[in-house]
Scaffold this motif. Structure first.
Motif, PDB file in Angstrom:
ATOM      1  N   GLU A  62       0.890  -0.871  -0.130  1.00  0.00           N
ATOM      2  CA  GLU A  62       0.228  -0.054  -0.028  1.00  0.00           C
ATOM      3  C   GLU A  62       0.913   1.222  -0.270  1.00  0.00           C
ATOM      4  OE1 GLU A  62      -3.293   2.017   3.240  1.00  0.00           O
ATOM      5  OE2 GLU A  62      -2.553   0.278   3.264  1.00  0.00           O
ATOM      6  N   ASN A  63       1.856   1.385   0.766  1.00  0.00           N
ATOM      7  CA  ASN A  63       3.141   2.449   0.797  1.00  0.00           C
ATOM      8  C   ASN A  63       3.494   2.629  -0.405  1.00  0.00           C
ATOM      9  OD1 ASN A  63       2.073   3.475   3.562  1.00  0.00           O
ATOM     10  ND2 ASN A  63       3.455   2.331   4.595  1.00  0.00           N
ATOM     11  N   LYS A  66       2.046   4.287  -3.115  1.00  0.00           N
ATOM     12  CA  LYS A  66       1.579   5.259  -2.701  1.00  0.00           C
ATOM     13  C   LYS A  66       2.593   6.610  -3.216  1.00  0.00           C
ATOM     14  CE  LYS A  66       1.319   7.020   1.484  1.00  0.00           C
ATOM     15  NZ  LYS A  66       0.945   6.977   3.608  1.00  0.00           N
ATOM     16  N   ALA A 176       3.345  12.719   1.860  1.00  0.00           N
ATOM     17  CA  ALA A 176       2.780  10.992   2.060  1.00  0.00           C
ATOM     18  C   ALA A 176       3.427  10.250   3.388  1.00  0.00           C
ATOM     19  CB  ALA A 176       2.989  10.659   0.418  1.00  0.00           C
TER      20      ALA A 176
END
Ligand code: FMN
Length: 222
Positions: A62-63, A66, A176
């Protein structure tokens, strides 16, 4: 599984065979190998041993996704099992940080009282006068990229490929990943096992084009 903790490749081969990998297999990097790459990577030198480099180790998909969105969707960021966000921390100029580095040197017997006093005088003066750099960002970037170079070569010696990357929007990465305002993002470094066929060697300039003898532009004869 047995993990071989000695490099699988000598230094010369690691340098010659390292390529900026643009595609990675899913295969994870064993933690013990990642840790050894990280340990040896920060054996890089730094002015007064101030070690301004900091790394965010990104492994969650997920990161990584991102981060990929902050990096013009370059696929290697989403594919590599590990991506390092390589940062330079300008707060190394703070007096309490300088003291912590002096103490670290004293703890290992590399800094005595006399040299500690030299450091207490010279380091703040270096950062105030900036005799050979324009900004703290230039200084921290200089050092962080040396560590990145170490990381890439060490990684390759363990059979781990990498891709140094400047194609990202720093402000987006900072927001982020909670990177403080005094910290700059110097590059991204995906690490993992490249897919075949491996990227082709792009060639390098002739030695006489980049090495000069005694003064800039003067031919070097060896
Ligand atoms: C500071 C830096 C930034 C780079 N940025 C990117 C990038 O954003 N994306 C990419 O695919 N390659 C990037 N590269 C990789 C270069 O394109 C690559 O190193 C160069 O073409 C030489 O190829 P080699 O590393 O395989 O020998 C970067 C390299 C460096 C040193």
């Amino acid at each position: 599984m047995t993990i071989e903790m000695h490099p699988s490749m000598g230094l010369k081969d690691a340098i010659e065979q390292r390529r900026a990998a643009r595609a990675f297999r899913k295969e994870a990097i064993p933690d013990a190998i990642l840790q050894e790459i990280m340990r040896l990577g920060v054996r890089a030198p730094s002015g007064y041993n101030l070690q301004p480099w900091r790394f965010v180790v990104v492994r969650e998909q997920e990161n990584k996704d991102k981060l990929k969105a902050c990096a013009f969707d370059q696929p290697q960021v989403g594919q590599a099992p590990v991506v390092l966000i390589c940062c330079g921390d300008r707060r190394v100029a703070n007096s309490d940080y300088i003291e912590s580095i002096i103490q670290q040197g004293m703890d290992v017997g590399a800094v005595n009282d006399k040299y500690a006093e030299v450091m207490r005088g010279a380091i703040p003066s270096l950062f105030e006068n900036k005799p050979n750099f324009d900004s703290m960002q230039v200084w921290t970037n200089r050092h962080t990229m040396l560590a990145v170079a170490h990381l890439m070569i060490v990684a390759k010696s363990f059979g781990v490929d990498s891709c140094p990357m400047e194609g990202f929007v720093a402000s987006q990465v900072k927001e982020a990943f909670n990177i403080p305002k005094e910290v700059d993002v110097c590059c991204l470094l995906p690490l993992g096992y490249a897919t075949e066929p491996f990227k082709q060697y792009g060639g390098r300039m002739e030695l006489e084009q980049v090495y000069f003898g005694e003064s800039y532009g003067k031919q070097l004869t060896l």
